[in-house]
Design a protein around this motif. Sequence first.
Motif, PDB file in Angstrom:
ATOM      1  N   GLY A  67      39.717  33.444  41.812  1.00 20.70           N
ATOM      2  CA  GLY A  67      40.845  34.262  41.358  1.00 20.70           C
ATOM      3  C   GLY A  67      40.552  35.740  41.532  1.00 20.70           C
ATOM      4  O   GLY A  67      41.393  36.519  41.995  1.00 20.70           O
ATOM      5  N   LEU A  68      39.305  36.110  41.205  1.00 24.08           N
ATOM      6  CA  LEU A  68      38.887  37.509  41.318  1.00 24.08           C
ATOM      7  C   LEU A  68      38.928  37.961  42.777  1.00 24.08           C
ATOM      8  O   LEU A  68      39.415  39.058  43.085  1.00 24.08           O
ATOM      9  CB  LEU A  68      37.469  37.639  40.755  1.00 24.08           C
ATOM     10  N   ALA A  69      38.446  37.088  43.663  1.00 21.68           N
ATOM     11  CA  ALA A  69      38.399  37.448  45.083  1.00 21.68           C
ATOM     12  C   ALA A  69      39.804  37.683  45.625  1.00 21.68           C
ATOM     13  O   ALA A  69      40.062  38.676  46.332  1.00 21.68           O
ATOM     14  CB  ALA A  69      37.692  36.347  45.874  1.00 21.68           C
ATOM     15  N   THR A 130      43.688  39.565  36.471  1.00 18.79           N
ATOM     16  CA  THR A 130      42.807  40.512  37.156  1.00 18.79           C
ATOM     17  C   THR A 130      43.492  41.376  38.222  1.00 18.79           C
ATOM     18  O   THR A 130      42.931  42.385  38.630  1.00 18.79           O
ATOM     19  CB  THR A 130      41.633  39.773  37.831  1.00 18.79           C
ATOM     20  N   PHE A 131      44.691  40.979  38.653  1.00 22.37           N
ATOM     21  CA  PHE A 131      45.353  41.734  39.722  1.00 22.37           C
ATOM     22  C   PHE A 131      45.663  43.173  39.300  1.00 22.37           C
ATOM     23  O   PHE A 131      45.367  44.130  40.009  1.00 22.37           O
ATOM     24  CB  PHE A 131      46.637  41.019  40.149  1.00 22.37           C
ATOM     25  N   PRO A 174      35.025  54.843  43.310  1.00 23.72           N
ATOM     26  CA  PRO A 174      34.658  54.845  41.889  1.00 23.72           C
ATOM     27  C   PRO A 174      35.726  54.192  41.009  1.00 23.72           C
ATOM     28  O   PRO A 174      35.399  53.391  40.128  1.00 23.72           O
ATOM     29  CB  PRO A 174      34.511  56.332  41.555  1.00 23.72           C
ATOM     30  N   GLU A 175      36.990  54.497  41.260  1.00 24.35           N
ATOM     31  CA  GLU A 175      38.045  53.931  40.418  1.00 24.35           C
ATOM     32  C   GLU A 175      38.284  52.456  40.730  1.00 24.35           C
ATOM     33  O   GLU A 175      38.662  51.686  39.855  1.00 24.35           O
ATOM     34  CB  GLU A 175      39.332  54.751  40.566  1.00 24.35           C
ATOM     35  N   PHE A 176      38.064  52.093  41.985  1.00 25.83           N
ATOM     36  CA  PHE A 176      38.134  50.675  42.329  1.00 25.83           C
ATOM     37  C   PHE A 176      37.139  49.896  41.476  1.00 25.83           C
ATOM     38  O   PHE A 176      37.460  48.839  40.925  1.00 25.83           O
ATOM     39  CB  PHE A 176      37.841  50.487  43.823  1.00 25.83           C
ATOM     40  N   PHE A 177      35.931  50.425  41.353  1.00 24.58           N
ATOM     41  CA  PHE A 177      34.908  49.723  40.573  1.00 24.58           C
ATOM     42  C   PHE A 177      35.243  49.715  39.087  1.00 24.58           C
ATOM     43  O   PHE A 177      34.930  48.761  38.386  1.00 24.58           O
ATOM     44  CB  PHE A 177      33.525  50.331  40.816  1.00 24.58           C
ATOM     45  N   THR A 178      35.881  50.755  38.594  1.00 23.24           N
ATOM     46  CA  THR A 178      36.330  50.748  37.201  1.00 23.24           C
ATOM     47  C   THR A 178      37.273  49.567  36.976  1.00 23.24           C
ATOM     48  O   THR A 178      37.134  48.813  36.012  1.00 23.24           O
ATOM     49  CB  THR A 178      37.068  52.062  36.871  1.00 23.24           C
ATOM     50  N   GLY A 179      38.233  49.407  37.893  1.00 27.87           N
ATOM     51  CA  GLY A 179      39.172  48.290  37.791  1.00 27.87           C
ATOM     52  C   GLY A 179      38.474  46.954  37.929  1.00 27.87           C
ATOM     53  O   GLY A 179      38.761  46.003  37.192  1.00 27.87           O
ATOM     54  N   LEU A 180      37.533  46.882  38.864  1.00 27.25           N
ATOM     55  CA  LEU A 180      36.843  45.620  39.114  1.00 27.25           C
ATOM     56  C   LEU A 180      35.991  45.202  37.915  1.00 27.25           C
ATOM     57  O   LEU A 180      35.903  44.012  37.590  1.00 27.25           O
ATOM     58  CB  LEU A 180      35.973  45.746  40.370  1.00 27.25           C
ATOM     59  N   LYS A 181      35.396  46.171  37.238  1.00 26.72           N
ATOM     60  CA  LYS A 181      34.587  45.850  36.051  1.00 26.72           C
ATOM     61  C   LYS A 181      35.473  45.253  34.961  1.00 26.72           C
ATOM     62  O   LYS A 181      35.124  44.243  34.338  1.00 26.72           O
ATOM     63  CB  LYS A 181      33.877  47.105  35.526  1.00 26.72           C
ATOM     64  N   ALA A 183      38.324  43.765  35.460  1.00 24.99           N
ATOM     65  CA  ALA A 183      38.803  42.472  35.948  1.00 24.99           C
ATOM     66  C   ALA A 183      37.727  41.406  35.809  1.00 24.99           C
ATOM     67  O   ALA A 183      38.001  40.274  35.381  1.00 24.99           O
ATOM     68  CB  ALA A 183      39.245  42.602  37.408  1.00 24.99           C
ATOM     69  N   ALA A 184      36.479  41.742  36.139  1.00 25.81           N
ATOM     70  CA  ALA A 184      35.393  40.764  36.057  1.00 25.81           C
ATOM     71  C   ALA A 184      35.214  40.291  34.625  1.00 25.81           C
ATOM     72  O   ALA A 184      35.018  39.107  34.356  1.00 25.81           O
ATOM     73  CB  ALA A 184      34.096  41.380  36.587  1.00 25.81           C
ATOM     74  N   ALA A 185      35.323  41.240  33.695  1.00 27.16           N
ATOM     75  CA  ALA A 185      35.104  40.888  32.295  1.00 27.16           C
ATOM     76  C   ALA A 185      36.186  39.947  31.776  1.00 27.16           C
ATOM     77  O   ALA A 185      35.888  39.036  30.994  1.00 27.16           O
ATOM     78  CB  ALA A 185      35.061  42.157  31.449  1.00 27.16           C
ATOM     79  N   ILE A 186      37.441  40.114  32.227  1.00 32.30           N
ATOM     80  CA  ILE A 186      38.502  39.268  31.674  1.00 32.30           C
ATOM     81  C   ILE A 186      38.794  38.051  32.544  1.00 32.30           C
ATOM     82  O   ILE A 186      39.571  37.182  32.145  1.00 32.30           O
ATOM     83  CB  ILE A 186      39.820  40.060  31.449  1.00 32.30           C
ATOM     84  N   SER A 187      38.163  37.959  33.716  1.00 36.94           N
ATOM     85  CA  SER A 187      38.456  36.826  34.597  1.00 36.94           C
ATOM     86  C   SER A 187      38.054  35.496  33.952  1.00 36.94           C
ATOM     87  O   SER A 187      38.747  34.484  34.113  1.00 36.94           O
ATOM     88  CB  SER A 187      37.731  37.005  35.934  1.00 36.94           C
ATOM     89  N   VAL A 188      36.946  35.508  33.198  1.00 37.98           N
ATOM     90  CA  VAL A 188      36.494  34.282  32.545  1.00 37.98           C
ATOM     91  C   VAL A 188      37.520  33.837  31.500  1.00 37.98           C
ATOM     92  O   VAL A 188      37.821  32.645  31.366  1.00 37.98           O
ATOM     93  CB  VAL A 188      35.102  34.496  31.900  1.00 37.98           C
TER      94      VAL A 188
END
Lengths: 255, 298
Positions: A67-69, A130-131, A174-181, A183-188
């Motif tokens: 889903g994250l990918a 996560t989107f 940098p902001e992409f990674f903010t979003g990804l962090k 998203a990763a945390a709530i993907s589970v």
Amino acid sequence: MKRFFKKHMPVVLFILLLAVLWEVGTRIFQIPHYIIPRLSDVLVSMVENSGLLARHFVITLGEALLGLAISIVLGTLSAIWIDSSSLARKTLYPLVVASQTIPIIALSPIMVMWFGYEIGSKIAVVMLFTFFPIAMNTADGFRSADPDIGELLRTMGAGKRELFLKWKIPSALPEFFTGLKMAAAISVGGATLGEWLGGEAGLGMYTKRAANMLRGESVFSGVLLLSAMGIMLFLAVLALERICLSYRKESKVGQ
Amino acid sequence: MSIKKGQPGEQGLERVAGASGTAAEAAATNAFAHSENNEPAGLSVSGLTYAFPGGPPLIEGLDLHIGQGEFVSVLAASGMGKTTLFRLLAGLLEPQAGAITIGGMNRKEQAAKIGYMPQKDCLMPWRTVLDNAALGMELSGTPKKEARQRVRELLPDFGLAGTEAKYPHELSGGMRQRVSFLRSLLGGGELFLLDEPFSALDAMTRVSMQEWLLQIWEQHRKTIVFITHDIDEALLLSDRVLVAAKAPVAELVEYPVALTRPRTYETMLSEPFVALKRQLLGHFGHAHTAASLEGGSR
């Protein structure tokens, strides 16, 4: 290594303290095992069911990662679209922002109706979660790119492609990674919810069934593993961020 | 010409003169060798008019001619549209009217290669000094290895030795500006537009950079248009100083600087220099008084 311990010692000690309080508290106050099981019982249950738990762990992790990918691909593409067209910025971006107010949990059953009880619906729910953080943060990142640097590149003869690769992407990272962090945390959480709504496997399904059978120690072992998975994904993204944005390291030390 | 000797600070000046010796000359040769086959371009502007959307005209019917290999400074008070003029010349803004010709080519028809050095250093925070300075060469298709090698050779002469692997945020303001300068020089081009490039440097570095720039220019005679609000700097460097005295800018008052070359920092202490400076200061003082007395309607 020594510095690592020095830095993280307080949180490790605090977790140990909580674990001791848990074990001692449940013994002293005689709390029923279906309300809060003893930590030792949870650990024993974990070891006894380790094979089963590992299988469910991998399934839930797979759902979260897939889903994250897909969210990374679609979120980044949407962000590029929003950034490249003023029409998209005026129409799509407000929608992306407004959609954050929709209770995603309420939408989740629709995913089951659309994608069935197989892995498809779980992935869809993870994507719902996560989107948005990825799309919105990346779009903001593109927008934050310093226009003066873009102009300088243009005077040096840079075309659209070069502007995108050498200016926009590094600026938005940098902001992409903010979003990804985020998203990763709530993907589970998304994967767990997808399994609750109907599924045959995964830690979410495991905890739900265990709860139905009032087996507190099994519920807690599932919850502990899901938390560990979330932390693991978050730390993985953090590590990736450190590598990709290594140029910021010096300033972080300075702060 | 009377040059005063033994003034305080002379030691420092000698140090600067020493620093801009043969090494700097070699550096200068290298810096421009990249674009050596290009003829230095003349610049022609006619009837140039520009206003920001909804605003009063900033530049109105401006004519301007700069010959091949000429060094011209544009001197104006803040807010007169110096930077806007540069952005027009660099092709970053479209004029409402008028034509800009660089090296015989119309700006609209063909984007001439211009070495544009903006006021802000505009370094990319994610690139090292080495890769920031190599940016222009990278964009014009020079292989990365070759571009980096050329930058490495020049770093010591820019006071940037040992910084190649550093990131911009680890450098001082002056060093950042020097990296930016190096990047513009290496970008190649026929016409160089420098927008107050030394304003962020400390006084000593500034002096050595001015002398350094003079040396490069005297060897290679590239066309340079230089924006500054510093009268000394404008006089020291230029063949002509163009002064924008009133808004909107319709004409630039020309002051030829007939000082012999090569010039050094000592030139600034000579009689003709001081006379020119007095003349320019008078011009500014007069223009300002007149503008404030007549409400800027003149």
